[in-house]
Design an enzyme around this catalytic site. Sequence first.
Site, short mmCIF file in Angstrom:
data_model
loop_
_atom_site.label_atom_id
_atom_site.label_comp_id
_atom_site.label_asym_id
_atom_site.label_seq_id
_atom_site.Cartn_x
_atom_site.Cartn_y
_atom_site.Cartn_z
N ASP A 1 16.41 -67.80 -25.23
CA ASP A 1 17.16 -68.24 -24.05
C ASP A 1 18.31 -69.18 -24.41
O ASP A 1 18.37 -69.72 -25.52
CB ASP A 1 16.21 -68.87 -23.03
CG ASP A 1 15.11 -69.72 -23.68
OD1 ASP A 1 15.29 -70.17 -24.83
OD2 ASP A 1 14.08 -69.93 -23.04
N ASN B 1 4.61 -75.58 -16.62
CA ASN B 1 4.32 -74.82 -15.40
C ASN B 1 3.92 -73.37 -15.72
O ASN B 1 3.88 -72.53 -14.83
CB ASN B 1 5.52 -74.84 -14.44
CG ASN B 1 6.75 -74.14 -15.02
OD1 ASN B 1 6.72 -73.68 -16.16
ND2 ASN B 1 7.81 -74.07 -14.25
N HIS C 1 5.57 -71.35 -17.81
CA HIS C 1 6.66 -70.44 -18.17
C HIS C 1 6.64 -70.09 -19.66
O HIS C 1 6.17 -70.87 -20.48
CB HIS C 1 8.03 -70.97 -17.70
CG HIS C 1 8.62 -72.10 -18.49
ND1 HIS C 1 9.42 -73.06 -17.91
CD2 HIS C 1 8.58 -72.42 -19.82
CE1 HIS C 1 9.83 -73.89 -18.85
NE2 HIS C 1 9.33 -73.54 -20.01
N GLU D 1 10.25 -68.44 -15.01
CA GLU D 1 9.53 -69.40 -14.18
C GLU D 1 8.46 -68.68 -13.35
O GLU D 1 8.53 -67.45 -13.19
CB GLU D 1 10.52 -70.12 -13.26
CG GLU D 1 11.64 -70.87 -13.99
CD GLU D 1 11.17 -72.14 -14.73
OE1 GLU D 1 9.96 -72.26 -15.03
OE2 GLU D 1 12.01 -73.00 -15.02
C1 F6R Z 1 12.40 -72.52 -25.47
C2 F6R Z 1 11.70 -71.94 -24.34
C3 F6R Z 1 10.72 -72.69 -23.52
C4 F6R Z 1 9.86 -73.68 -24.28
C5 F6R Z 1 8.88 -74.39 -23.35
C6 F6R Z 1 8.07 -75.45 -24.07
O1 F6R Z 1 13.28 -71.59 -26.08
O2 F6R Z 1 11.95 -70.82 -24.05
O3 F6R Z 1 9.88 -71.78 -22.85
O4 F6R Z 1 9.17 -73.01 -25.29
O5 F6R Z 1 9.58 -74.99 -22.30
O6 F6R Z 1 8.94 -76.47 -24.48
P1 F6R Z 1 8.47 -77.62 -25.49
O7 F6R Z 1 8.19 -76.94 -26.78
O8 F6R Z 1 9.66 -78.53 -25.61
O9 F6R Z 1 7.27 -78.23 -24.89
#
Ligand code: F6R
Length: 240
Positions: free
Chosen positions: A67, A135, A137, A142
């Site tokens: 992303d 959450n 995701h 989301e």
């Molecule tokens: C990152 C991504 C997100 C993260 C998720 C966890 O490219 O797609 O889904 O993997 O938000 O983030 P952290 O690792 O910072 O807890």
Amino acid sequence: MEIIITNDYEEMSEKAFEIILSVVKDNPQAVLGLATGTTPLGLYNKMIADHKLNGTSYKLIKTVNLDEYVGLDINNKQSYVYFMRKNLFDELDIDLKNTNIENGKADDAEAECNRYNALLKQMPQDIQLLGLGSNGHIAFNEPGTPFSTETHVVQLAESTIKDNSRLFERIEDVPSSAYTMGPKNIMTAKKILILASGANKAQTVNSMVNGEINEKCPASILQLHPDCVLIVDKEAAALL
Ligand code: F6R
């Protein structure tokens, strides 16, 4: 889903590194699906250390990232393309031409999503690395995102903007939308490696593994993948 529980973040990163290394060793031209965020940093540091110490080469490796924020590009330190260069690519012998991510500055969002979907069909991930959002995701899919969705632009949930604001000077600076691979693109990976650590992920880890397979928890779709490995430290595994 295979579940590996580790003592701490360090051991989680080490086990993840062993899996990524075996993919790279088996196929030096493999396609690695990569993620940003805090979770994979330990793994990326181990890949860099191993490259420097043992000479593991990434010259022919290709990458696709999950992303990117809409409106940000390499000139912005909060962009994911910048994150990947700084935290991984600049320290390996990878050819930047083989690294792929959505273009946050694309003029035509729909054309950009189509471009990325076509690219992913051409080079499916040999392994896709994922972090887990608090959450539920995965990538920026989301809660409520249909499982059949491919790359699209998403309006980020309030909770995601709040979680990610720690990396920005002010919460107002966090972009409100992002490009993301959809659940369908993630599920086409030959293998999936999802990492989670810390007590704040425990509830979500439990819903992902033991909850109903439901779009309310996007990560629950991983229960359906034939080769998905979850590596969690014991704090994140506390409710399993
Ligand atoms: C990152 C991504 C997100 C993260 C998720 C966890 O490219 O797609 O889904 O993997 O938000 O983030 P952290 O690792 O910072 O807890």
